[in-house]
Design a protein around this motif. Structure first.
Motif, PDB file in Angstrom:
ATOM      1  N   PHE A 285       0.830  -1.210   0.000  1.00 38.27           N
ATOM      2  CA  PHE A 285       0.000   0.000   0.000  1.00 38.27           C
ATOM      3  C   PHE A 285       0.868   1.265   0.000  1.00 38.27           C
ATOM      4  CE2 PHE A 285      -3.418  -2.881   1.079  1.00 38.27           C
ATOM      5  CZ  PHE A 285      -4.534  -2.281   0.508  1.00 38.27           C
ATOM      6  N   THR A 286       1.946   1.248   0.769  1.00 34.25           N
ATOM      7  CA  THR A 286       2.839   2.409   0.826  1.00 34.25           C
ATOM      8  C   THR A 286       3.519   2.643  -0.517  1.00 34.25           C
ATOM      9  OG1 THR A 286       3.231   2.020   3.175  1.00 34.25           O
ATOM     10  CG2 THR A 286       4.838   3.399   2.030  1.00 34.25           C
ATOM     11  N   VAL A 287       4.034   1.586  -1.127  1.00 35.80           N
ATOM     12  CA  VAL A 287       4.701   1.703  -2.425  1.00 35.80           C
ATOM     13  C   VAL A 287       3.723   2.202  -3.486  1.00 35.80           C
ATOM     14  CG1 VAL A 287       5.766   0.361  -4.288  1.00 35.80           C
ATOM     15  CG2 VAL A 287       6.533   0.058  -1.939  1.00 35.80           C
ATOM     16  N   THR A 288       2.505   1.659  -3.482  1.00 36.23           N
ATOM     17  CA  THR A 288       1.493   2.074  -4.453  1.00 36.23           C
ATOM     18  C   THR A 288       1.139   3.544  -4.271  1.00 36.23           C
ATOM     19  OG1 THR A 288       0.593  -0.166  -4.512  1.00 36.23           O
ATOM     20  CG2 THR A 288      -0.830   1.592  -5.319  1.00 36.23           C
ATOM     21  N   ASN A 289       0.928   3.950  -3.040  1.00 35.71           N
ATOM     22  CA  ASN A 289       0.597   5.350  -2.767  1.00 35.71           C
ATOM     23  C   ASN A 289       1.736   6.277  -3.191  1.00 35.71           C
ATOM     24  OD1 ASN A 289      -1.228   7.350  -1.629  1.00 35.71           O
ATOM     25  ND2 ASN A 289       0.323   7.604  -0.046  1.00 35.71           N
ATOM     26  N   ASN A 290       2.976   5.929  -2.842  1.00 30.98           N
ATOM     27  CA  ASN A 290       4.121   6.764  -3.209  1.00 30.98           C
ATOM     28  C   ASN A 290       4.291   6.851  -4.723  1.00 30.98           C
ATOM     29  OD1 ASN A 290       4.658   7.256  -0.530  1.00 30.98           O
ATOM     30  ND2 ASN A 290       6.304   5.756  -0.382  1.00 30.98           N
ATOM     31  N   ALA A 291       4.096   5.740  -5.417  1.00 27.91           N
ATOM     32  CA  ALA A 291       4.213   5.741  -6.879  1.00 27.91           C
ATOM     33  C   ALA A 291       3.138   6.640  -7.491  1.00 27.91           C
ATOM     34  CB  ALA A 291       4.100   4.326  -7.426  1.00 27.91           C
ATOM     35  N   PHE A 292       1.926   6.575  -6.951  1.00 32.76           N
ATOM     36  CA  PHE A 292       0.852   7.430  -7.444  1.00 32.76           C
ATOM     37  C   PHE A 292       1.194   8.900  -7.212  1.00 32.76           C
ATOM     38  CE2 PHE A 292      -3.004   9.866  -6.443  1.00 32.76           C
ATOM     39  CZ  PHE A 292      -3.602   9.851  -7.693  1.00 32.76           C
ATOM     40  N   LEU A 293       1.672   9.234  -6.024  1.00 37.13           N
ATOM     41  CA  LEU A 293       2.034  10.624  -5.723  1.00 37.13           C
ATOM     42  C   LEU A 293       3.186  11.105  -6.616  1.00 37.13           C
ATOM     43  CD1 LEU A 293       1.750  10.583  -1.824  1.00 37.13           C
ATOM     44  CD2 LEU A 293       0.125  11.546  -3.472  1.00 37.13           C
ATOM     45  N   ASN A 294       4.131  10.231  -6.911  1.00 36.21           N
ATOM     46  CA  ASN A 294       5.221  10.588  -7.822  1.00 36.21           C
ATOM     47  C   ASN A 294       4.704  10.872  -9.232  1.00 36.21           C
ATOM     48  OD1 ASN A 294       7.155  10.366  -5.822  1.00 36.21           O
ATOM     49  ND2 ASN A 294       7.756   8.283  -6.395  1.00 36.21           N
ATOM     50  N   GLN A 295       3.729  10.083  -9.682  1.00 38.03           N
ATOM     51  CA  GLN A 295       3.146  10.319 -11.005  1.00 38.03           C
ATOM     52  C   GLN A 295       2.427  11.668 -11.046  1.00 38.03           C
ATOM     53  OE1 GLN A 295       0.648   6.952 -11.913  1.00 38.03           O
ATOM     54  NE2 GLN A 295       2.389   5.647 -12.463  1.00 38.03           N
ATOM     55  N   ILE A 296       1.705  11.996  -9.976  1.00 35.29           N
ATOM     56  CA  ILE A 296       1.005  13.286  -9.909  1.00 35.29           C
ATOM     57  C   ILE A 296       2.017  14.421  -9.922  1.00 35.29           C
ATOM     58  CG2 ILE A 296      -0.442  14.757  -8.443  1.00 35.29           C
ATOM     59  CD1 ILE A 296      -1.959  12.507  -9.859  1.00 35.29           C
ATOM     60  N   ALA A 297       3.085  14.292  -9.146  1.00 42.53           N
ATOM     61  CA  ALA A 297       4.114  15.329  -9.106  1.00 42.53           C
ATOM     62  C   ALA A 297       4.754  15.499 -10.483  1.00 42.53           C
ATOM     63  CB  ALA A 297       5.171  14.993  -8.062  1.00 42.53           C
ATOM     64  N   HIS A 298       5.000  14.397 -11.162  1.00 40.54           N
ATOM     65  CA  HIS A 298       5.591  14.451 -12.501  1.00 40.54           C
ATOM     66  C   HIS A 298       4.640  15.157 -13.477  1.00 40.54           C
ATOM     67  CE1 HIS A 298       7.883  13.375 -16.017  1.00 40.54           C
ATOM     68  NE2 HIS A 298       6.809  12.818 -16.540  1.00 40.54           N
ATOM     69  N   LYS A 299       3.359  14.843 -13.391  1.00 35.23           N
ATOM     70  CA  LYS A 299       2.382  15.501 -14.276  1.00 35.23           C
ATOM     71  C   LYS A 299       2.346  17.004 -14.019  1.00 35.23           C
ATOM     72  CE  LYS A 299      -0.656  11.546 -15.006  1.00 35.23           C
ATOM     73  NZ  LYS A 299      -1.963  10.941 -14.735  1.00 35.23           N
ATOM     74  N   LYS A 300       2.478  17.410 -12.763  1.00 31.40           N
ATOM     75  CA  LYS A 300       2.502  18.839 -12.439  1.00 31.40           C
ATOM     76  C   LYS A 300       3.712  19.519 -13.057  1.00 31.40           C
ATOM     77  CE  LYS A 300      -0.073  18.778  -8.077  1.00 31.40           C
ATOM     78  NZ  LYS A 300       0.014  18.987  -6.633  1.00 31.40           N
ATOM     79  N   VAL A 301       4.859  18.861 -13.004  1.00 26.84           N
ATOM     80  CA  VAL A 301       6.075  19.426 -13.595  1.00 26.84           C
ATOM     81  C   VAL A 301       5.919  19.546 -15.106  1.00 26.84           C
ATOM     82  CG1 VAL A 301       8.525  18.970 -14.046  1.00 26.84           C
ATOM     83  CG2 VAL A 301       7.613  18.659 -11.757  1.00 26.84           C
ATOM     84  N   VAL A 302       5.386  18.509 -15.728  1.00 30.16           N
ATOM     85  CA  VAL A 302       5.177  18.534 -17.171  1.00 30.16           C
ATOM     86  C   VAL A 302       4.209  19.650 -17.541  1.00 30.16           C
ATOM     87  CG1 VAL A 302       4.194  17.237 -19.117  1.00 30.16           C
ATOM     88  CG2 VAL A 302       5.741  16.110 -17.515  1.00 30.16           C
ATOM     89  N   LEU A 303       3.128  19.792 -16.792  1.00 29.96           N
ATOM     90  CA  LEU A 303       2.144  20.835 -17.065  1.00 29.96           C
ATOM     91  C   LEU A 303       2.754  22.219 -16.891  1.00 29.96           C
ATOM     92  CD1 LEU A 303      -0.791  21.543 -17.723  1.00 29.96           C
ATOM     93  CD2 LEU A 303      -1.281  21.429 -15.291  1.00 29.96           C
ATOM     94  N   LYS A 304       3.520  22.410 -15.825  1.00 25.38           N
ATOM     95  CA  LYS A 304       4.165  23.699 -15.587  1.00 25.38           C
ATOM     96  C   LYS A 304       5.127  24.029 -16.717  1.00 25.38           C
ATOM     97  CE  LYS A 304       6.762  26.298 -12.156  1.00 25.38           C
ATOM     98  NZ  LYS A 304       7.434  26.261 -10.862  1.00 25.38           N
ATOM     99  N   HIS A 305       5.892  23.041 -17.162  1.00 23.24           N
ATOM    100  CA  HIS A 305       6.829  23.244 -18.263  1.00 23.24           C
ATOM    101  C   HIS A 305       6.081  23.584 -19.556  1.00 23.24           C
ATOM    102  CE1 HIS A 305      10.422  22.908 -20.653  1.00 23.24           C
ATOM    103  NE2 HIS A 305       9.809  22.067 -21.452  1.00 23.24           N
TER     104      HIS A 305
END
Length: 169
Positions: A66-86
């Motif tokens: 559950f922890t790994v899944t949650n962290n991976a999901f949060l990393n994907q969201i953070a990556h999408k934010k960076v891509v959107l900002k760029h």
């Protein structure tokens, strides 16, 4: 020899997968709302569990997943934010100009280069130092070691010749 109660034991790993994978998948799906993304998150979590099987006790496997899944999901969201900002910072490369305009612009640019190359060396030097390098007449005179009047005459002749070549445009 592997511990029979270790997650590194294939039978134990398969049992953990069969017991927990559906609840981890539902957790991931509720987080992201996308079945394919949930599948990927769960698969990655179980791969990490297998890679770290020696460090994870069977009793902690569920929490680990559950922890790994949650962290991976949060990393994907953070990556999408960076891509959107760029993407917002990068100007759009879309060109709304017609092909005819682009062609005319290229032809005009070529004609301008030809016209500048047709100037005498003295005229061309003075013209480019003024218009491209942004030098004032006094700076050009000092740079070329000539008088300001000579620079004025060269510029006057250069502009007169360029105007005559572009009078129909």
């Amino acid at each position: 020899m592997k511990d029979p109660d270790s997650v590194c034991n294939e039978a134990v790993f398969n049992q953990v997968y069969n017991d927990i994978s559906q609840s981890v998948w539902r957790f991931a799906y509720y987080k992201c709302g996308d079945e394919a993304q949930a599948d990927d998150l769960v698969q990655d979590a179980f791969i990490k569990l297998w890679s770290n099987c020696a460090k994870v006790a069977v009793a902690k496997a569920k929490s680990f997943l559950f922890t790994v899944t949650n962290n991976a999901f949060l990393n994907q969201i953070a990556h999408k934010k960076v891509v959107l900002k760029h993407a917002q910072l990068t100007p759009s490369k879309v060109d709304n100009e017609s092909p005819e305009f682009v062609l005319e612009e290229k032809q005009y640019h070529k004609k301008l280069q030809d016209a500048i190359s047709n100037l005498s060396e003295a005229q061309r030097t003075a013209f480019l130092l003024n218009r491209i390098d942004g030098m004032k007449y006094a700076e050009i005179a000092e740079h070329l070691n000539i008088s300001v009047k000579a620079v004025e005459k060269r510029m006057s002749q250069a502009l007169k010749q360029l105007r005559s070549e572009f009078k129909n445009i």
